[in-house]
Design a protein around this motif. Structure first.
Motif, short mmCIF file in Angstrom:
data_model
loop_
_atom_site.label_atom_id
_atom_site.label_comp_id
_atom_site.label_asym_id
_atom_site.label_seq_id
_atom_site.Cartn_x
_atom_site.Cartn_y
_atom_site.Cartn_z
N ASN A 177 -33.80 -21.58 -33.20
CA ASN A 177 -34.79 -21.10 -34.17
C ASN A 177 -35.16 -22.18 -35.19
OD1 ASN A 177 -35.84 -19.68 -36.58
ND2 ASN A 177 -35.43 -17.89 -35.30
N GLY A 511 -33.57 -26.40 -30.05
CA GLY A 511 -33.91 -26.05 -28.67
C GLY A 511 -32.93 -25.03 -28.11
N TYR A 538 -32.78 -12.34 -34.63
CA TYR A 538 -33.05 -13.53 -35.43
C TYR A 538 -34.52 -13.92 -35.43
CZ TYR A 538 -28.01 -13.97 -34.96
OH TYR A 538 -26.67 -13.72 -34.97
N SER A 570 -36.56 -17.58 -25.05
CA SER A 570 -35.26 -18.21 -24.77
C SER A 570 -34.14 -17.63 -25.60
CB SER A 570 -35.32 -19.71 -25.06
OG SER A 570 -36.50 -20.26 -24.58
N ILE A 604 -26.04 -20.40 -21.01
CA ILE A 604 -25.59 -21.25 -22.13
C ILE A 604 -24.18 -21.79 -21.84
CG2 ILE A 604 -24.92 -21.24 -24.58
CD1 ILE A 604 -27.26 -19.33 -25.12
C1 LIG Z 1 -24.23 -15.73 -34.94
S1 LIG Z 1 -25.56 -16.80 -35.28
C2 LIG Z 1 -24.77 -18.28 -35.82
C3 LIG Z 1 -24.41 -18.24 -37.26
C4 LIG Z 1 -23.69 -19.48 -37.76
N1 LIG Z 1 -22.40 -19.68 -37.15
C5 LIG Z 1 -23.52 -19.45 -39.27
O1 LIG Z 1 -22.41 -19.37 -39.75
O2 LIG Z 1 -24.54 -19.48 -39.95
C6 LIG Z 1 -26.18 -17.17 -33.70
C7 LIG Z 1 -27.37 -18.09 -33.65
O3 LIG Z 1 -27.77 -18.31 -32.30
C8 LIG Z 1 -29.14 -18.62 -32.28
N2 LIG Z 1 -29.64 -18.53 -30.89
C9 LIG Z 1 -30.04 -17.44 -30.21
N3 LIG Z 1 -30.40 -17.77 -28.96
C10 LIG Z 1 -30.22 -19.11 -28.84
C11 LIG Z 1 -30.41 -20.04 -27.79
N4 LIG Z 1 -30.86 -19.65 -26.60
N5 LIG Z 1 -30.14 -21.33 -28.03
C12 LIG Z 1 -29.69 -21.74 -29.24
N6 LIG Z 1 -29.48 -20.90 -30.27
C13 LIG Z 1 -29.74 -19.59 -30.07
C14 LIG Z 1 -29.70 -17.62 -33.26
O4 LIG Z 1 -30.97 -18.05 -33.72
C15 LIG Z 1 -28.62 -17.59 -34.35
O5 LIG Z 1 -28.92 -18.45 -35.38
#
Ligand SMILES: C[S@@+](CC[C@H](N)C(=O)[O-])C[C@H]1O[C@@H](n2cnc3c(N)ncnc32)[C@H](O)[C@@H]1O
Ligand SMILES: [Zn+2]
Length: 951
Positions: A177, A511, A538, A570, A604
Motif C-alpha cells: 500500500n 509492491g 487496508y 494484489s 507470499i
Molecule cells: C498487519 S499489517 C502490518 C502492520 C505492521 N506490522 C505494523 O506494526 O504497523 C499487514 C500489512 O500487509 C499489507 N499487505 C496486504 N497485502 C499485501 C501484499 N500482497 N503485499 C505486501 N503487503 C501487503 C497491508 O497493506 C498491511 O499494511
C-alpha cells in the motif's frame, strides 16, 4: 522422548536459535501490556499517521532478537538487550522474575509505574554501546560472520523494521500500500537523513500555515473576544410530512462536563430549526433525545418517524444537506472556551464558501474521483457519499485545498534550499501533518461531548456514517494546524532520538510481497506480521488518504502513485465484496474471499521461500483470535515448503488476574517460527504412524512449561505445545489417513490439545473426570483450562470438539453457557436449576434442570441440582435429596463435585456450596476421599510473594 526428538532435529541444523527454545514470554507479555496501557505514551510511529494495525515493541523485539540470537543467550541477557533494564532488581531474582513480581505488586506501588519497575517502558531503552557490540558479535557468530538481513514483506506502519534498524541490522521493508509505504519512508529513512530537520519542518510548516491563514481569514470571522475553534454540524433531511428540514443527530450534547447542549427549536412559519445553547439541568429539554436513532429519524415539528429507507433515499438523491448547530469559541485573552448558537453572519459565510467552491474550477472538481464500491465503502454509498469530495463539507474542502496549495507554493523553495533526500523528508513530514488535519476534519469526524473534542475518522476501522460531525478551524492558533504541526515535529524528534544512531542499510520497497525485488537466497531472516483475513480492509480505508497524498507527494514518490487508487487486486485480505459477481449457489462470496486470501498468502510464503537463504529463519507474528488461523497459516507454510519449528504465545494477561477479572479473553501475539524444508517430500506419511508422536511431544512440552518455575496460563501452555506437534507434522508432510485423504494441520493441533488436556486432567483433577459424560467434562475442562468464567468462543468450540460435543447444543439444550460479546460465559448452578420452592408450573421454563427429577441428563445437572437444594433448603433436606438419588454410590456425581472443587475459583458461590456439600452431614453420606489442600484458600498476593513457585 519428544525432547530428544526436538534436539535431534535442531542438531541437524547448523545452529539452534533462541526462538527455537524457551523464551521469557510471561515477562514480555507483561511488558507488552505495559506499553499499550497508556495511549498517549506509545512508540512514536503510532502517532505519525493512521495505520490500521501496529505491533507492540516488546513482542516485536522478541520476534527479531529470538530469530537472530543463538540459544546460549540466557533470558536475562535477552531481556536486558530488549530494553528491560531494571535498576531496582534484587540480586537473587532474574529479570523475568523481577518483571513478574513487579506486575503482581503494581497496585501496591507508591510512585510512578516506571519507578516501580525500575526502568522506563522498554521501547525507550536501548543496549549500551558495549552491549550492542556483544549482541552483534553473538549474532555474527551465528550467521557465518555477517549480520543477517532482516525482511518484513508486509511492513505496514513499520514496527518490525523500525526495531530491526534500531538494532542496526541490515533491514528491508516492503509494503503493497503506497500510503503505508510513505509512512515507512518517514519512520525508517527520514529520521536518519543528514542533520536534524525538526527546525526545517517547523519553519516550512509555519510558512504554509501563514499563507493559508491569510487566505482563509474571511471564512472564519472572529469577533471581539471570541475566535471560532470548532463547529458542530448535523446532516439534514426533509420531513416528508411537514416539509421541515430535520437536523439529524443522535444527541445534542456539546459538553457533558459543563452540562451544555444545543436545543433545537421549531418556530412558527419557518421550515428551518433554530438552535439555542442551554444548560441541560436548568431546562426541561433532554439532550440525549436526538432526532435519529437506529437509522430512523423523527421530525421535531410533527413527530413523524421517517424510516431508514426514506432517510437513505433522500441521501442517495442528493437531498441530504448539512446544518450548523453550534460554534465553539475561545476568548484569546483568557483561553476560556464556550459554545454559542450560529448567527446570521455564520450563515452568510457558509453561503459564501459554497459559492466559492462551486465557482472555482479547481475547487469544483477537487477529489471528484468515484469512491469504488467495496466491503467498507458501501456504507458511505448508502448515504449518498459517491465521490471522495463528498466526505467533506464545502468549508472543509476549501480549507484542505488552501493548505495543499500553500504546500505547493513552498515546495520549490524547500527543494532549492536542501539536498534531495532532506527535501523529500521535509515534504513527507509536512504532507503527513496535512493528512492528520484531514483525519480530524471531515464529515466522518464526530464530536465527542464527553471530553469535549473532535474524534478522528478512523478511531474505528471503517467509514461509519456520522449523523452529526465536527469541523475544526485549522487556522486557529494552538489547536488547528499549529497543533498538527507540533505533533508531527514531536514524532519526528522522537523517531530520530530512537533510531538516529543507526547506520543500518535500509531499503523500503513498494509492491506485492508475492513478487519481491530481491534475488534468490538474499535474505537470512524474515519477520512478518501479515494481514489476517478480513480483519482490516487496508486498501479501501487508505484510499481516503491516498487521494490527498497523491496530490501532495505524487512528484516526490512518483513510483508510489502510479494508479488512481490503492491496489485491491494484489492485496492479501479476504474481501467478500470483490466476489459479488461470481459468487453463486456453489460458493458464497465469503468462501471465495477466504480462498482468495489463502492462495495469496501461499504465494507470499512461496516468494519468501525463494528470497530466503536455505539456512534462514522465518518468524511469523499474528494475533490470535480464531483458532482457524493456525490451520490456514500452517497449511500455507507447508505448501510453500516450510517446516514449523516453534510456537510462542505472548499474551498480555496475567494468569494471576484472570480470576479477578473473571475473563480470559486476552489476545495473544503468537510467534510461529519456520525454516525451509531441505528435501522435497517424496513419500506420504500415514497419520497413524505419527499420531502418537504428535501427542507425545505436545504432552512433554506442556509438562515442561507447567513444571517450570514460571506460572504460565494454561491456555498459553496449549498454544506453546503446538510448536513441537507442528514440527513433527510439517516434517512428515504430506500426511494422509488410511483412505489416502490428506490430513490437515488442524487434526494434529487437535491431537496436541487433547494431549495437553489429558495432562492437565492427570495433574490437576481426579481420574474420574475421564469417565464423565462429555457434557459435564466440557464444563469442568473449560474452568480448568481457561481459569475464568469468560473466554473466547473459538477456544471453547475446539474444546467441545475435543470431547465430541457440539458447543451450540451445550448452550441451547443444556444451557451450560451463554454468549457475552462473542465470548463464552459459563453458567453457574443458579442459572441452570429451576426454583425448587415453586410449583413446577410457575418455574422458569428457561432453566433446564428440574430439581425434583430422580434422574438427570448429565452429572453436572445432578450436582447443580444438589447445590440448589442445599442452598435453598439446607443441609438436612440436601442429605435426604442426595440419599433418595443414591449420590453416595454414584461415582460420576462424586467425581463431578470433586472436580468442581478443584477448578472453581474459591470466591465463586458454587465453590462455597460445593465445599459445604463435601463437608458436614452430606459429606458423610458421600464419603469422598479428598486431599485437604482442596479446601485451602486461593493464595493471595501476600502469600504469593513468598511462595517458591514464583521465584
Ligand atoms: C498487519 S499489517 C502490518 C502492520 C505492521 N506490522 C505494523 O506494526 O504497523 C499487514 C500489512 O500487509 C499489507 N499487505 C496486504 N497485502 C499485501 C501484499 N500482497 N503485499 C505486501 N503487503 C501487503 C497491508 O497493506 C498491511 O499494511
Ligand atoms: Zn414533520
Amino acid at each position: 522422548m519428544s525432547e530428544e526428538k526436538h534436539t535431534e532435529s535442531t542438531e541437524e541444523r547448523k545452529r539452534s536459535l533462541k526462538i527455537q527454545g524457551e523464551l521469557p514470554i510471561r515477562a514480555v507479555g507483561i511488558e507488552t501490556k505495559r506499553e499499550r496501557l497508556n495511549y498517549s505514551d506509545l512508540p512514536p510511529q503510532n502517532y505519525i499517521h493512521v495505520w490500521f494495525a501496529r505491533r507492540p515493541t516488546p513482542a516485536t523485539r522478541l520476534g527479531i532478537l529470538g530469530s537472530v540470537l543463538p540459544d546460549d543467550v540466557n533470558d536475562d541477557t535477552l531481556l536486558q538487550w530488549m530494553g528491560i533494564q531494571p535498576n531496582n532488581k534484587k540480586p537473587e531474582r532474574s529479570i523475568a522474575q523481577h518483571v513478574r513480581h513487579k506486575s503482581r505488586t503494581e497496585d501496591q506501588r507508591d510512585g510512578f509505574v516506571y519507578e516501580h519497575y525500575g526502568y522506563r517502558k522498554s521501547y525507550k531503552n536501548h543496549p549500551s554501546k558495549s552491549e550492542m557490540d556483544e549482541l552483534h558479535e553473538k549474532v555474527k557468530q551465528t550467521w557465518g560472520g555477517e549480520l543477517p538481513t532482516i525482511l518484513d514483506a508486509t511492513a505496514g506502519g513499520g514496527s518490525i523494521p523500525f526495531e530491526s534498524i534500531r538494532y542496526e541490522f541490515p533491514t528491508k521493508a516492503n509494503e503493497l500500500n503506497p500510503v503505508a509505504s510513505v509512512i515507512l519512508k518517514a519512520v525508517l529513512e527520514h529520521p536518519r537523513v543528514d542533520g536534524d530537520i525538526s527546525d526545517d519542518i517547523r519553519k516550512w510548516g509555519s510558512e504554509i500555515n501563514e499563507i493559508a491563514r491569510n487566505q482563509l481569514e474571511e471564512f472564519f470571522p472572529s469577533k471581539q473576544g471570541e475566535n471560532p475553534v470548532a463547529y458542530q454540524w448535523s446532516n439534514t433531511i426533509t420531513c416528508p410530512d411537514c416539509g421541515l428540514t430535520i437536523p439529524l443527530s443522535p444527541n445534542w450534547w456539546l459538553d457533558k462536563g459543563k452540562d451544555l447542549a444545543a436545543k433545537p427549536e421549531v418556530n412558527d412559519g419557518e421550515d428551518i430549526v433554530e438552535f439555542q445553547v442551554i444548560e441541560a439541568g436548568k431546562s426541561d429539554f433532554n439532550p440525549t433525545d436526538g432526532t435519529v436513532s437506529y437509522g430512523k429519524a423523527e421530525c421535531p415539528r410533527c413527530d413523524v418517524v421517517v424510516d431508514g429507507d426514506e432517510v437513505k433515499k433522500q441521501a442517495q438523491c442528493g437531498q441530504m444537506g448539512i446544518q450548523l448547530y453550534s460554534v465553539w469559541t475561545e476568548d484569546p485573552h483568557s483561553d476560556n472556551r464556550s459554545f454559542r448558537a450560529p448567527t446570521k453572519e455564520d450563515k452568510q459565510v457558509i453561503d459564501k464558501v459554497a459559492e466559492k467552491v462551486n465557482s472555482d474550477p479547481d475547487l469544483a472538481t477537487l477529489l471528484n474521483g468515484e469512491i469504488p464500491t467495496g466491503h467498507k465503502t458501501d456504507e458511505p454509498h448508502r448515504y449518498g457519499i459517491e465521490e471522495w469530495r463528498d466526505m467533506f463539507s464545502p468549508r472543509q474542502l476549501l480549507v484542505h485545498y488552501t493548505y495543499w496549495q500553500a504546500f505547493e507554493e513552498v515546495k520549490p523553495k524547500i527543494r532549492d534550499e536542501n539536498p534531495e533526500p532532506v527535501a523529500d523528508a521535509i515534504l513527507t513530514f509536512l504532507s503527513l501533518a496535512s493528512d492528520k488535519a484531514v483525519d480530524y476534519n471531515n464529515k466522518l469526524s464526530s464530536w465527542d461531548p464527553s471530553r469535549p473534542k473532535i474524534r478522528n475518522t478512523f478511531d474505528r476501522h471503517d467509514f461509519s456514517f456520522k449523523w452529526s460531525f465536527a469541523e475544526n478551524n485549522l487556522t486557529a492558533t494552538d489547536i488547528g494546524y499549529d497543533w498538527v504541526l507540533d505533533s508531527t515535529v514531536e514524532v519526528y524528534e522522537e523517531l530520530r532520538e530512537l533510531s538516529g544512531h543507526s547506520n543500518a542499510p535500509t531499503e523500503v520497497t513498494q509492491g506485492d510481497a508475492a513478487s519481491l525485488p530481491f534475488a534468490d537466497d538474499e535474505i537470512e531472516v524474515v519477520v512478518l506480521d501479515p494481514p489476517y483475513y478480513d480483519n482490516v480492509m487496508y486498501s479501501e480505508l487508505s484510499d481516503f488518504f491516498y487521494v490527498w497524498m497523491k496530490n501532495y507527494l505524487g512528484d516526490v514518490f512518483p513510483e508510489f502513485f502510479t494508479s488512481e487508487l490503492t491496489d485491491k487486486d494484489s492485496e492479501a485480505v479476504a474481501n467478500p465484496s470483490r466476489f459479488e459477481d461470481i459468487a453463486g449457489e456453489n460458493q458464497s462470496k465469503a468462501e471465495l474471499a477466504k480462498n482468495d486470501y489463502e492462495s495469496k498468502m501461499t504465494r507470499i510464503f512461496d516468494e519468501l521461500n525463494r528470497v530466503m537463504d536455505d539456512e534462514g529463519v522465518f518468524t511469523l507474528m499474528f494475533t490470535h483470535k480464531k483458532t482457524d488461523a493456525w490451520d490456514t497459516l500452517t497449511k500455507a507454510l507447508i505448501e510453500a515448503g516450510f517446516i514449523v519449528t516453534a510456537t510462542h504465545p505472548v499474551s498480555t494477561e496475567n494468569p494471576n488476574s484472570l480470576h479477578q477479572a473473571g475473563m480470559n479473553a486476552a489476545e495473544s501475539t503468537i510467534l510461529l517460527t519456520s525454516e525451509i524444508r531441505k528435501s522435497d517430500p517424496d513419500t506420504y506419511t500415514l497419520w497413524d504412524d505419527i499420531q502418537a508422536e504428535t501427542r507425545r511431544v505436545a504432552r512433554n512440552r506442556a509438562q515442561q512449561l507447567d513444571e517450570s518455575e514460571v506460572d504460565f496460563a494454561k491456555v498459553d501452555v496449549i498454544l506453546a505445545s503446538f510448536g513441537p506437534t507442528l514440527e513433527v507434522f510439517t516434517e512428515k508432510y504430506p500426511v494422509v489417513d488410511d483412505e489416502g485423504e490428506e490430513v490437515s494441520p488442524q487434526t494434529a493441533l487437535d491431537e496436541a490439545r487433547a494431549a495437553v488436556r489429558d495432562y492437565f486432567i492427570d495433574k490437576y483433577l481426579n481420574q474420574g473426570v475421564h469417565d464423565l459424560d462429555p457434557k459435564s467434562e466440557w464444563y469442568i475442562l473449560s474452568w480448568l483450562v481457561f481459569e475464568a468464567q469468560r473466554f473466547p468462543y473459538d477456544e471453547a468450540r475446539r474444546l467441545a470438539i475435543g470431547v465430541g460435543e457440539d458447543l451450540d447444543s451445550l448452550k441451547k439444550t443444556h444451557r451450560m453457557w451463554r454468549k457475552r460479546s462473542g465470548d463464552v460465559l459459563l453458567r453457574p448452578h443458579g442459572d441452570r436449576v429451576q426454583d425448587a420452592n415453586k410449583d413446577r408450573d410457575n418455574r422458569s421454563g428457561r432453566k433446564p434442570v428440574d430439581p425434583d427429577a430422580l434422574s438427570f441428563t448429565t452429572s453436572l445437572d445432578k450436582v447443580h441440582a444438589a447445590m440448589h437444594i442445599y442452598d435453598v433448603k439446607g443441609a438436612t433436606e440436601a442429605w435426604n435429596w442426595m440419599n433418595d438419588r443414591n449420590c453416595g454410590s454414584d461415582p460420576a456425581f462424586k467425581a463431578t463435585l470433586e472436580a468442581l472443587l478443584r477448578v472453581l475459583p474459591h470466591d465463586h458461590e458454587d465453590w462455597n456450596i460445593a465445599r459445604d456439600i463435601a463437608a458436614g452431614e452430606t459429606g458423610e453420606l458421600l464419603d469422598l476421599d479428598l486431599d485437604t489442600d482442596i479446601f485451602q484458600e486461593d493464595d493471595d498476593d501476600e502469600d504469593r510473594q513468598g511462595s517458591l513457585k514464583d521465584f
